[in-house]
Design a protein around this motif. Structure first.
Motif, mmCIF file in Angstrom:
data_model
loop_
_atom_site.group_PDB
_atom_site.id
_atom_site.type_symbol
_atom_site.label_atom_id
_atom_site.label_comp_id
_atom_site.label_asym_id
_atom_site.label_seq_id
_atom_site.Cartn_x
_atom_site.Cartn_y
_atom_site.Cartn_z
ATOM 1 N N SER A 8 0.957 -0.999 -0.484
ATOM 2 C CA SER A 8 0.160 0.159 0.386
ATOM 3 C C SER A 8 0.733 1.339 0.250
ATOM 4 C CB SER A 8 -1.191 -0.464 0.856
ATOM 5 O OG SER A 8 0.095 -0.221 2.279
ATOM 6 N N ASN A 9 2.460 1.262 0.154
ATOM 7 C CA ASN A 9 2.763 2.198 0.399
ATOM 8 C C ASN A 9 4.288 2.437 -0.637
ATOM 9 O OD1 ASN A 9 2.304 2.843 2.587
ATOM 10 N ND2 ASN A 9 4.095 1.608 4.168
ATOM 11 N N PHE A 11 5.171 3.424 -4.678
ATOM 12 C CA PHE A 11 4.637 4.277 -6.293
ATOM 13 C C PHE A 11 4.732 3.124 -7.094
ATOM 14 C CE2 PHE A 11 5.810 7.412 -2.608
ATOM 15 C CZ PHE A 11 4.269 7.783 -2.170
ATOM 16 N N ASN A 90 6.040 -1.001 -9.529
ATOM 17 C CA ASN A 90 6.433 -0.531 -7.982
ATOM 18 C C ASN A 90 7.870 -0.457 -8.140
ATOM 19 O OD1 ASN A 90 7.112 -3.007 -8.170
ATOM 20 N ND2 ASN A 90 7.268 -3.399 -6.120
ATOM 21 N N TYR A 93 8.193 3.289 -0.308
ATOM 22 C CA TYR A 93 8.141 4.639 0.200
ATOM 23 C C TYR A 93 9.667 4.829 -0.423
ATOM 24 C CZ TYR A 93 7.309 8.710 2.635
ATOM 25 O OH TYR A 93 7.373 9.777 3.496
ATOM 26 N N ILE A 167 -1.495 11.536 0.151
ATOM 27 C CA ILE A 167 -2.304 11.376 -0.499
ATOM 28 C C ILE A 167 -3.513 10.077 -0.366
ATOM 29 C CG2 ILE A 167 -1.322 10.019 -2.772
ATOM 30 C CD1 ILE A 167 1.416 9.736 -2.086
ATOM 31 N N SER A 170 -4.662 7.971 -5.992
ATOM 32 C CA SER A 170 -3.733 7.115 -7.129
ATOM 33 C C SER A 170 -2.666 7.357 -6.920
ATOM 34 C CB SER A 170 -3.477 6.843 -8.744
ATOM 35 O OG SER A 170 -2.871 6.625 -8.877
ATOM 36 N N ARG A 171 -1.915 6.633 -6.725
ATOM 37 C CA ARG A 171 -0.319 5.891 -6.387
ATOM 38 C C ARG A 171 1.025 6.327 -7.447
ATOM 39 N NH1 ARG A 171 0.049 6.519 -0.867
ATOM 40 N NH2 ARG A 171 2.468 6.075 -0.707
ATOM 41 N N GLU A 172 0.041 6.230 -8.619
ATOM 42 C CA GLU A 172 0.887 6.543 -10.093
ATOM 43 C C GLU A 172 1.341 7.585 -10.209
ATOM 44 O OE1 GLU A 172 -2.180 5.294 -12.707
ATOM 45 O OE2 GLU A 172 -2.046 3.279 -12.026
ATOM 46 N N CYS A 178 11.529 8.940 -9.585
ATOM 47 C CA CYS A 178 10.860 10.364 -8.235
ATOM 48 C C CYS A 178 11.426 11.274 -8.306
ATOM 49 C CB CYS A 178 10.897 9.654 -6.529
ATOM 50 S SG CYS A 178 10.532 7.840 -6.746
ATOM 51 N N LEU A 186 0.421 14.449 -7.389
ATOM 52 C CA LEU A 186 -0.108 13.780 -5.862
ATOM 53 C C LEU A 186 -0.937 13.641 -5.310
ATOM 54 C CD1 LEU A 186 2.024 10.061 -6.842
ATOM 55 C CD2 LEU A 186 0.394 11.011 -7.949
ATOM 56 N N SER A 187 -0.746 14.721 -4.673
ATOM 57 C CA SER A 187 -1.023 15.314 -2.902
ATOM 58 C C SER A 187 -2.183 15.808 -3.125
ATOM 59 C CB SER A 187 -0.402 16.065 -2.197
ATOM 60 O OG SER A 187 -0.108 17.013 -0.872
#
Length: 336
Positions: A8-9, A11, A90, A93, A167, A170-172, A178, A186-187
């Motif tokens: 879940s963390n 990106f 992926n 984080y 966020i 989406s974490r895309e 990065c 994303l924020s």
């Protein structure tokens, strides 16, 4: 993408120009530029380290620039190529924050280092009698240490701050690594206060160094125009033109990306700027400095000549110790 390895963390890095119709051609081009950039900068560092004639402040600063370029391409391209060939997009984080920190560190360091290189040329041309005092080895070491420490501290602040924005969706990340503007998109909270902090930081690390560089070269050109020796003018202009070319390439894309709000340009424009700054410029820097610098070309030719001489000497030594060679030599002597 392997969904089993995604948490879940994590990106999701969408990669370089995900809508491009020929991704294989793109990734091969990026990989080729990476090899050229890595080889060229590593070779330049090695030449400066081995050749005592290049143990001067100008080439010491140039070796630091090559080190920065190596860090640039190494912190972004291998992950991009690996993600493409494995199909796993992926990034954790912690890995994302680490990549952002190193990218910002070398980016800020390059801004200040290019300014110091302009100052070095200013002292060499405008105050040549004081050059050995103002640019003595101890001063150069202190300056480069201050560059790396100051850049690391500033990068740490600009890594911790944006990485803690919540966020909600989406974490895309619509990028191949990065980068700060891509993460800010994303924020789900208002980032206008941080945008102001970022703008002030870019004035300190981008605009002020750029103005200082232009001021240095304005004084240099005024001094060069007053020179009586045509040979001296040509040598000063050749050295300075290489540095100005690098400055134009780097500061142009950096000012566009970081001195304008993230909402004012598209992710594709950010990626084009990032490719210019992190791949194209590191690839061109050693070519610009080597092809237009007789001392670097001379050092390279000297090392190649020494290597060839060593190879020839080794071949002769090995052939003399070879039994077949000795038999053929004895046979020829008997015939004679």
């Amino acid at each position: 993408m392997d969904q089993n390895n995604e948490t879940s963390n994590d990106f999701i890095l969408l990669g370089l120009f995900p809508e491009f119709s020929h991704p294989h051609l793109l990734i091969v081009s990026i990989l080729l530029m990476y090899i050229i950039a890595f080889t060229g900068n590593a070779l330049l560092i090695l030449l400066i380290w081995l050749d005592t004639r290049l143990h001067t402040p100008m080439y010491f600063l140039l070796s630091q620039l090559s080190l920065i370029d190596l860090s640039y391409v190494t912190s972004t391209v291998p992950k991009t190529v690996t993600n493409y060939f494995t199909g796993r997009k992926n990034i954790s984080y912690f890995a994302c924050a680490t990549q952002l920190f190193f990218f910002l560190t070398v980016g800020l360091a390059e801004c200040i280092l290019l300014t110091l290189m302009a100052y070095d040329r200013y002292v060499a041309v405008c105050n040549p009698l004081r050059y050995t005092i103002l640019m003595r080895p101890k001063v150069c070491l202190w300056m480069t240490a201050a560059v790396w420490i100051g850049s690391s501290l500033a990068a740490l602040v600009h890594t911790i701050y944006p990485m803690h924005f919540p966020i909600c969706g989406s974490r895309e990340i619509n990028h191949y690594f990065c980068e700060m503007p891509a993460i800010l998109r994303l924020s789900c909270v208002d980032t206008s206060n941080y945008e102001m902090v970022k703008f002030v930081s870019t004035i300190v690390y981008l605009l002020i160094p750029f103005v200082l560089i232009l001021s240095s070269y304005t004084l240099i050109f005024l001094t060069v125009l007053r020179m009586n020796s045509r040979k001296g003018r040509n040598k000063a202009l050749a050295t300075c033109s290489s540095h100005l070319t690098v400055v134009s390439l780097y500061f142009g894309q950096a000012i566009f990306i970081y001195m304008t709000p993230s909402s004012s340009h598209t992710p594709e424009q950010d990626q084009i700027g990032a490719v210019l700054g992190t791949i194209v410029t590191p690839m061109l820097n050693p070519l610009i400095y080597s092809l237009r610098n007789k001392e670097v070309v001379g050092a390279l030719k000297k090392r190649m000549a020494n290597y060839c001489n060593c190879e020839n000497a080794l071949c002769i030594l090995c052939s003399q110790k070879c039994p077949i060679f000795n038999i053929q030599k004895s046979h020829s002597q008997l015939k004679s």
